[in-house]
Design an enzyme around this catalytic site. Structure first.
Site, short mmCIF file in Angstrom:
data_model
loop_
_atom_site.label_atom_id
_atom_site.label_comp_id
_atom_site.label_asym_id
_atom_site.label_seq_id
_atom_site.Cartn_x
_atom_site.Cartn_y
_atom_site.Cartn_z
N GLU A 185 0.84 -1.21 0.00
CA GLU A 185 0.00 0.00 0.00
C GLU A 185 0.87 1.26 0.00
O GLU A 185 0.58 2.23 -0.71
CB GLU A 185 -0.94 0.01 1.21
CG GLU A 185 -1.91 1.16 1.23
CD GLU A 185 -2.91 1.12 0.10
OE1 GLU A 185 -3.09 2.17 -0.57
OE2 GLU A 185 -3.52 0.07 -0.15
N GLU B 91 1.81 6.30 -7.16
CA GLU B 91 0.78 7.27 -7.56
C GLU B 91 1.29 8.70 -7.45
O GLU B 91 1.04 9.52 -8.34
CB GLU B 91 -0.47 7.09 -6.70
CG GLU B 91 -1.24 5.83 -7.04
CD GLU B 91 -2.51 5.67 -6.22
OE1 GLU B 91 -2.72 6.44 -5.24
OE2 GLU B 91 -3.30 4.77 -6.55
#
Length: 122
Positions: A66, A73
């Site tokens: 994560e 991102e």
């Protein structure tokens, strides 16, 4: 190549990164809550050492993936200023990696916990 940072500074940077991810990523907060529930539940069950190790490794994989997803991102957001289908694909692939690891963790968790619950209730 010389590292200009001390070990202490390196750890501090890592904790800053974790704090940022924790403050900004709802999925990470959810995953950590689930991890706490799993660890708490496990303390009340007859767990073998290998089961503990497997659970902790899977929790680390989900959380680590994560955090890497967030880094990917943010990197894409830094580089690409307008919509780009390739940037979307990269972000989707990164999110898919998290999903794949999380599903694997759930399946392994079921392998570990279902027999224990059957023993308790049968």
């Amino acid at each position: 190549m010389n590292n200009k940072y001390t070990v202490r500074e390196s750890f501090q940077f890592a904790f800053e990164g974790f704090r940022y991810a924790l403050q900004t990523q709802k999925n990470l907060r959810f995953q950590l809550v689930v991890a706490v529930v799993v660890i708490t539940l496990s303390t009340f069950l007859p767990m073998q050492l290998i089961e503990w190790a497997l659970l902790l490794v899977l929790i680390a994989l989900v959380v680590g993936t994560e955090i890497l997803n967030t880094a990917i991102e943010k990197t894409i957001d830094l580089i690409v200023k307008e919509y780009d289908p390739l940037a979307k694909t990269i972000k989707d692939l990164s999110a898919a990696a998290v999903l794949f690891i999380a599903i694997t963790a759930v399946v392994v968790g079921l392998f570990i916990y279902l027999p224990k619950f059957q023993m308790l209730f049968l």
